[in-house]
Write a protein that holds these residues in place. Sequence first.
Motif, PDB file in Angstrom:
ATOM      1  N   VAL A 121      59.098 -48.337 -30.838  1.00 29.15           N
ATOM      2  CA  VAL A 121      58.289 -49.004 -31.854  1.00 29.15           C
ATOM      3  C   VAL A 121      57.492 -47.919 -32.550  1.00 29.15           C
ATOM      4  N   LYS A 122      57.647 -47.849 -33.879  1.00 25.76           N
ATOM      5  CA  LYS A 122      56.963 -46.827 -34.662  1.00 25.76           C
ATOM      6  C   LYS A 122      56.140 -47.491 -35.751  1.00 25.76           C
ATOM      7  N   LYS A 123      55.059 -46.840 -36.118  1.00 27.81           N
ATOM      8  CA  LYS A 123      54.208 -47.324 -37.194  1.00 27.81           C
ATOM      9  C   LYS A 123      54.567 -46.554 -38.454  1.00 27.81           C
ATOM     10  N   PHE A 124      54.745 -47.277 -39.569  1.00 27.83           N
ATOM     11  CA  PHE A 124      55.028 -46.630 -40.853  1.00 27.83           C
ATOM     12  C   PHE A 124      54.249 -47.355 -41.933  1.00 27.83           C
ATOM     13  N   LEU A 125      53.184 -46.734 -42.397  1.00 28.20           N
ATOM     14  CA  LEU A 125      52.289 -47.342 -43.379  1.00 28.20           C
ATOM     15  C   LEU A 125      51.892 -48.737 -42.899  1.00 28.20           C
ATOM     16  N   GLY A 126      52.156 -49.783 -43.666  1.00 27.68           N
ATOM     17  CA  GLY A 126      51.796 -51.135 -43.268  1.00 27.68           C
ATOM     18  C   GLY A 126      52.856 -51.836 -42.452  1.00 27.68           C
ATOM     19  N   ALA A 127      53.949 -51.166 -42.188  1.00 30.77           N
ATOM     20  CA  ALA A 127      55.057 -51.783 -41.464  1.00 30.77           C
ATOM     21  C   ALA A 127      55.160 -51.225 -40.050  1.00 30.77           C
ATOM     22  N   LYS A 128      55.906 -51.931 -39.236  1.00 38.18           N
ATOM     23  CA  LYS A 128      56.248 -51.468 -37.894  1.00 38.18           C
ATOM     24  C   LYS A 128      57.765 -51.347 -37.845  1.00 38.18           C
ATOM     25  N   HIS A 129      58.249 -50.222 -37.384  1.00 38.33           N
ATOM     26  CA  HIS A 129      59.683 -50.008 -37.248  1.00 38.33           C
ATOM     27  C   HIS A 129      60.086 -50.232 -35.797  1.00 38.33           C
ATOM     28  N   LEU A 130      61.164 -50.955 -35.613  1.00 39.28           N
ATOM     29  CA  LEU A 130      61.720 -51.232 -34.300  1.00 39.28           C
ATOM     30  C   LEU A 130      63.107 -50.614 -34.256  1.00 39.28           C
ATOM     31  N   HIS A 131      63.274 -49.583 -33.446  1.00 40.57           N
ATOM     32  CA  HIS A 131      64.562 -48.908 -33.303  1.00 40.57           C
ATOM     33  C   HIS A 131      65.147 -49.269 -31.940  1.00 40.57           C
ATOM     34  N   ILE A 132      66.364 -49.810 -31.950  1.00 40.49           N
ATOM     35  CA  ILE A 132      67.051 -50.183 -30.714  1.00 40.49           C
ATOM     36  C   ILE A 132      68.402 -49.483 -30.707  1.00 40.49           C
ATOM     37  N   ALA A 133      68.706 -48.774 -29.624  1.00 38.07           N
ATOM     38  CA  ALA A 133      69.987 -48.073 -29.501  1.00 38.07           C
ATOM     39  C   ALA A 133      70.519 -48.246 -28.088  1.00 38.07           C
ATOM     40  N   GLU A 134      71.811 -48.517 -28.030  1.00 37.68           N
ATOM     41  CA  GLU A 134      72.495 -48.608 -26.740  1.00 37.68           C
ATOM     42  C   GLU A 134      73.913 -48.086 -26.968  1.00 37.68           C
ATOM     43  N   GLY A 135      74.199 -46.917 -26.414  1.00 40.36           N
ATOM     44  CA  GLY A 135      75.492 -46.292 -26.677  1.00 40.36           C
ATOM     45  C   GLY A 135      75.623 -45.983 -28.153  1.00 40.36           C
ATOM     46  N   ASP A 137      75.810 -48.314 -30.474  1.00 37.96           N
ATOM     47  CA  ASP A 137      75.186 -49.393 -31.238  1.00 37.96           C
ATOM     48  C   ASP A 137      73.724 -49.062 -31.503  1.00 37.96           C
ATOM     49  N   LYS A 138      73.372 -49.053 -32.787  1.00 39.26           N
ATOM     50  CA  LYS A 138      71.995 -48.752 -33.194  1.00 39.26           C
ATOM     51  C   LYS A 138      71.577 -49.741 -34.265  1.00 39.26           C
ATOM     52  N   LEU A 139      70.331 -50.120 -34.205  1.00 33.49           N
ATOM     53  CA  LEU A 139      69.796 -51.027 -35.214  1.00 33.49           C
ATOM     54  C   LEU A 139      68.357 -50.616 -35.498  1.00 33.49           C
ATOM     55  N   TYR A 140      68.071 -50.380 -36.771  1.00 33.71           N
ATOM     56  CA  TYR A 140      66.742 -49.976 -37.204  1.00 33.71           C
ATOM     57  C   TYR A 140      66.164 -51.098 -38.050  1.00 33.71           C
ATOM     58  N   LEU A 141      65.100 -51.692 -37.553  1.00 37.20           N
ATOM     59  CA  LEU A 141      64.486 -52.851 -38.192  1.00 37.20           C
ATOM     60  C   LEU A 141      63.057 -52.548 -38.593  1.00 37.20           C
ATOM     61  N   GLN A 142      62.530 -53.370 -39.487  1.00 39.25           N
ATOM     62  CA  GLN A 142      61.116 -53.264 -39.829  1.00 39.25           C
ATOM     63  C   GLN A 142      60.505 -54.652 -39.847  1.00 39.25           C
ATOM     64  N   GLY A 143      59.276 -54.706 -39.386  1.00 40.14           N
ATOM     65  CA  GLY A 143      58.534 -55.949 -39.360  1.00 40.14           C
ATOM     66  C   GLY A 143      57.106 -55.676 -39.772  1.00 40.14           C
ATOM     67  N   SER A 144      56.276 -56.690 -39.648  1.00 38.78           N
ATOM     68  CA  SER A 144      54.884 -56.524 -40.045  1.00 38.78           C
ATOM     69  C   SER A 144      53.976 -57.277 -39.084  1.00 38.78           C
ATOM     70  N   THR A 145      52.842 -56.665 -38.802  1.00 38.45           N
ATOM     71  CA  THR A 145      51.815 -57.335 -38.014  1.00 38.45           C
ATOM     72  C   THR A 145      50.566 -57.574 -38.856  1.00 38.45           C
ATOM     73  N   ALA A 146      50.684 -57.326 -40.167  1.00 39.70           N
ATOM     74  CA  ALA A 146      49.548 -57.530 -41.073  1.00 39.70           C
ATOM     75  C   ALA A 146      49.216 -59.018 -41.186  1.00 39.70           C
ATOM     76  N   ARG A 147      47.962 -59.329 -41.249  1.00 40.20           N
ATOM     77  CA  ARG A 147      47.523 -60.727 -41.303  1.00 40.20           C
ATOM     78  C   ARG A 147      48.117 -61.496 -42.475  1.00 40.20           C
ATOM     79  N   ILE A 148      48.392 -60.813 -43.569  1.00 39.35           N
ATOM     80  CA  ILE A 148      48.906 -61.502 -44.755  1.00 39.35           C
ATOM     81  C   ILE A 148      50.399 -61.803 -44.662  1.00 39.35           C
ATOM     82  N   SER A 149      51.090 -61.225 -43.687  1.00 42.36           N
ATOM     83  CA  SER A 149      52.531 -61.438 -43.550  1.00 42.36           C
ATOM     84  C   SER A 149      52.815 -62.767 -42.860  1.00 42.36           C
ATOM     85  N   PRO A 150      53.709 -63.590 -43.431  1.00 42.19           N
ATOM     86  CA  PRO A 150      54.042 -64.864 -42.786  1.00 42.19           C
ATOM     87  C   PRO A 150      54.792 -64.673 -41.467  1.00 42.19           C
ATOM     88  N   ASP A 151      55.377 -63.499 -41.253  1.00 45.07           N
ATOM     89  CA  ASP A 151      56.138 -63.236 -40.027  1.00 45.07           C
ATOM     90  C   ASP A 151      55.336 -62.468 -38.976  1.00 45.07           C
TER      91      ASP A 151
END
Length: 163
Positions: A121-135, A137-151
């Motif tokens: 889990v990495k912080k990037f400006l106002g976003a949070k990056h979630l990097h998952i790798a297994e063998g 298979d890799k997936l790089y996602l971004q989400g938000s924990t900001a109060r204004i974000s519906p998610d």
Amino acid sequence: MSNPADLIQACQSRLATEGVTDAVVAAGAFAIQDDYKKIAVGGLAGSFLPGHDNPVVGGLEDVGALEATRHANAASHGVSERMMVCVTDADVYVFALRSPMGNDPEELLAKFDRAGAQIEVKKFLGAKHLHIAEGDDKLYLQGSTARISPDAGGDKSVLEVLG
């Protein structure tokens, strides 16, 4: 705003259709991590379109270029622009979210074993990056924990459990 309990219920129901009975401990709606180089190129290309000197037209062109870049980025990775991340004690499941604002998980895109996967889990400006790798298979996602974000609620719960 997405209620974390509703997201967990949506994941639990979707996993049941896959024959999975493990309890979902966290769920959130994430996006494919932006490819900032491609976004910059798209923005530069948009500056050559007619009307770019008009702030309204230029803004619409920029939004269109950003959306096209995100769509192409997701397609190049074989995923959707938005995804539902469902976490159980044993696994991390990633389902497609086709609706821009909906939270109904569709087809299974990836599954990672929590014990064997590398999760960051990495912080990037106002976003949070979630990097998952297994063998391979890799997936790089971004989400938000900001109060204004519906998610924010669901994303925060996933990041807390995985981070």
